[in-house]
Design a protein around this motif. Structure first.
Motif, PDB file in Angstrom:
ATOM      1  N   ARG A   1       0.780  -1.365   0.033  1.00  0.00           N
ATOM      2  CA  ARG A   1       0.116  -0.140  -0.083  1.00  0.00           C
ATOM      3  C   ARG A   1       0.849   1.218   0.042  1.00  0.00           C
ATOM      4  NH1 ARG A   1      -3.855   1.308   4.627  1.00  0.00           N
ATOM      5  NH2 ARG A   1      -5.094  -0.766   4.125  1.00  0.00           N
TER       6      ARG A   1
ATOM      7  N   ALA B   1      -2.107   9.332  -5.634  1.00  0.00           N
ATOM      8  CA  ALA B   1      -3.888   9.371  -6.116  1.00  0.00           C
ATOM      9  C   ALA B   1      -3.982   9.446  -7.303  1.00  0.00           C
ATOM     10  CB  ALA B   1      -4.188  10.328  -5.182  1.00  0.00           C
TER      11      ALA B   1
ATOM     12  N   PHE C   1      -4.233  10.698   1.285  1.00  0.00           N
ATOM     13  CA  PHE C   1      -3.288   9.726   1.994  1.00  0.00           C
ATOM     14  C   PHE C   1      -2.942   8.578   1.007  1.00  0.00           C
ATOM     15  CE2 PHE C   1      -4.610  11.862   5.936  1.00  0.00           C
ATOM     16  CZ  PHE C   1      -3.845  12.974   5.662  1.00  0.00           C
ATOM     17  N   PRO C   2      -2.233   8.344  -0.116  1.00  0.00           N
ATOM     18  CA  PRO C   2      -2.411   7.243  -1.010  1.00  0.00           C
ATOM     19  C   PRO C   2      -2.407   5.849  -0.587  1.00  0.00           C
ATOM     20  CG  PRO C   2      -0.226   8.422  -1.371  1.00  0.00           C
ATOM     21  CD  PRO C   2      -1.108   9.276  -0.241  1.00  0.00           C
ATOM     22  N   TRP C   3      -1.832   5.679   0.386  1.00  0.00           N
ATOM     23  CA  TRP C   3      -1.734   4.323   1.234  1.00  0.00           C
ATOM     24  C   TRP C   3      -2.755   4.159   2.154  1.00  0.00           C
ATOM     25  CZ3 TRP C   3       1.387   8.506   2.367  1.00  0.00           C
ATOM     26  CH2 TRP C   3       1.183   9.229   3.787  1.00  0.00           C
ATOM     27  N   MET C   4      -3.872   4.939   2.156  1.00  0.00           N
ATOM     28  CA  MET C   4      -4.977   4.479   2.807  1.00  0.00           C
ATOM     29  C   MET C   4      -6.265   4.300   2.129  1.00  0.00           C
ATOM     30  SD  MET C   4      -4.770   7.320   6.205  1.00  0.00           S
ATOM     31  CE  MET C   4      -3.418   7.795   7.126  1.00  0.00           C
TER      32      MET C   4
END
Lengths: 282, 267
Positions: free
Chosen positions: A276, A282, B102-105
């Motif tokens: 992740r 994004a 937040f890209p990891w969430m």
């Protein structure tokens, strides 16, 4: 095989790698099949080239053909010699790599986060960094002897700088907007660091660790050639003294394969553990 | 009597009061003044739009209100309490969704972030996130990651995330500027619906005059820098939903355009 490893190594800080996206299963299967086919063709061509060089252009005693090398390797595999030398070197790399990563990443996080620490330590680091791990072998032997400790030191030394530089870059590349968004939502200093900055730096840290792993293979062999009584490097050096070119090549091929599979394993494991954090922003 | 007076007084002072006398920074060639005499009050539940040309200091003003920057001279007060530094009573919605989410969430974890910072119990967090995802229409995408969403959906996540902690005011910095025209219109309607349902005040920054006239209770027109100020505040007397085809709408748009144009001529 194109030498991706050396391309990686040439870059001081590599921008975040993207995690593989889930594509259509069919397309992915086909692509996978194709890449396996290309891989086999590439290795096969290399072996043929080697065979041709050995039997037509060079003295086979100096460049033994692949068959002879595999025969020697097979014997070593049967009598346990191969396993012995590989496991010794791998263990050294594992230890040195772990120590180097822990120290390098920790220092990198501190230097990236605290402006003064970064500015103050930077010149020191930049002067020490060009001293290669190989250059440190003599002093490492005097300090730590010819046993395991000196190998750990030499590997960790190289790993330290690579992970350090990349971690600092990762921390400093955390987008301002991301930090502001978190602060606006009520994150304090600690939350900001552990929940935002650290995950944001992960792609850089991951790249640094992978490049450092490649470097660890270089330095352990050099250290084993100069002062050791076990390991792949030591084995190659012994074979040289007895002019057993086939055994030298067993050592070289083993080294290549071990490095290759270690890198694959590293990517496989981090691909799962860090999945992740390796997503595109994004 | 007395209590009624205090009540009346506190109501008069409720909301956001921006009073930036002067803001700027020192450069090699001298003092560069960005803002001068900016004095706005935004009441509870009000939708205030700030329009101005690119580079006039809109975002600087928003950063001061959010607490990311300190005004050289002046104060920002919320419910008559002076503000220092960022805090979750006013949450920012950024234009740059690529970096602000937040890209990891996952979507759910992003929306939950502010509630985690408040140490809210797990059950409460889940319920709150569920209702917000429903509010912005993302209930079925809660386990996706931001890179799997479209631009409009990302902006919905950002709005939900900001509203999750129940801020007194939403500070929106050109949130729809990078969306395509169709999505932008949908998002404007969505934002109005969400605003009406939640009753949160909104400070919405844009350089799009039509967007401002579509959304705002009041429009603050910002002059061009250096030393930018609010040159005029306009109150559109239009009922919602507002249609671009209305004569009053277009009249208002050209009026704002005129004020901005006059500013341009000055500079």
């Amino acid at each position: 095989m194109p030498d991706l490893e050396s391309i990686d190594r040439a870059l001081p800080a590599v921008p975040p790698a993207s995690a593989p996206r889930q594509g259509k299963a069919q397309g992915q299967g086909l692509r996978r099949l194709r890449s396996i086919a290309i891989f086999c063709a590439s290795i096969g061509t290399g072996l043929i080239f080697w065979q041709v060089c050995s039997s037509l252009f060079f003295n086979p005693n100096l460049l033994p053909p692949p068959g002879k090398v595999f025969h020697a390797g097979w014997e070593m595999a049967l009598n346990g010699e191969l396993y012995e030398m590989v496991s010794v070197s791998i263990l050294r790399i594992a230890m040195g790599f772990t120590i180097g990563c822990i120290v390098g990443i920790t220092c990198g996080l501190l230097m990236g986060s605290f402006w003064l620490a970064g500015e103050f330590l930077d010149p020191m680091i930049e002067v020490i960094r060009p001293i290669s791990p190989v250059a440190m072998i003599p002093i490492a032997i005097i300090w730590f002897g010819i046993d395991e400790a000196s190998k750990y030191f030499i590997i960790a030394y190289g790993v330290f700088f690579t992970t350090l530089i990349n971690t600092i870059a990762g921390v400093r590349h955390t987008p301002l907007v991301r930090k502001r968004a978190a602060t606006s939502l009520g994150a304090g200093t600690w939350s900001l660091f552990f929940r935002i900055t650290l995950p944001s730096a992960m792609p850089f840290i991951n790249t640094g660790m992978r490049v450092a792993l490649g470097g660890a293979f270089m330095s352990v062999i050099a250290a084993e050639m100069i002062a050791a009584n076990s390991g792949i490097g030591y084995f190659i050096m012994q074979a040289r003294l007895l002019i057993q070119t086939d055994r030298i090549f067993v050592g070289l091929v083993t080294l290549g394969l071990t490095g290759f599979f270690t890198d694959r394993l590293y990517r496989y494991v981090t691909g799962i553990v860090f999945a992740r954090y390796l997503r595109l922003s994004a | 009597m007395a209590s009624a007076m205090i009540d009346g007084e506190s109501r008069a002072l409720a909301g956001l009061h921006i009073d930036v006398r002067r803001h700027g920074f020192e450069t090699r060639s001298g003092w560069n003044e960005v803002l001068r005499n900016v004095d706005i009050r935004i009441g509870p539940g009000e939708f205030f739009c700030l329009v101005g040309q690119s580079g006039c200091g809109k975002s600087t003003l928003l950063n001061i209100i959010a607490g990311f920057l300190a005004a050289t001279e002046g104060t920002v007060a919320l419910d008559s309490r002076a503000l220092t530094g960022p805090s979750n009573d006013r949450v920012v919605v950024f234009q740059d969704v690529h970096n602000s989410l937040f890209p990891w969430m996952t979507v759910r974890e992003n929306v939950e972030f502010g509630l985690k910072m408040l140490d809210r119990p797990k059950d409460e967090r889940r319920q709150r996130v569920d209702s917000l995802l429903q509010l912005v229409g993302l209930s079925e995408h809660d386990d996706k990651f931001p890179d799997e969403l479209s631009g409009g959906m990302k902006q919905r996540v950002q709005i939900a995330r900001a509203l999750a902690i129940g801020p007194k005011i939403l500070l929106m910095d050109e949130p729809f500027a990078s969306l395509d025209a169709q999505t932008r219109r949908t998002m404007q309607a969505e934002l109005l619906r969400i605003w009406e349902q939640t009753g949160t005040s909104v400070l919405f920054i844009t350089h799009d005059i039509i967007e401002a006239v579509t959304l705002a209770d009041r429009i603050g027109v910002m002059s061009k820098g250096p030393g930018a100020t609010i040159s005029q505040v306009i109150t559109p007397e239009l009922t919602r939903p507002r249609a671009f085809a209305d004569v009053e709408f277009t009249t208002l748009v050209s009026r704002v355009e005129q004020i901005l144009g006059r500013e341009r001529a000055h500079a």
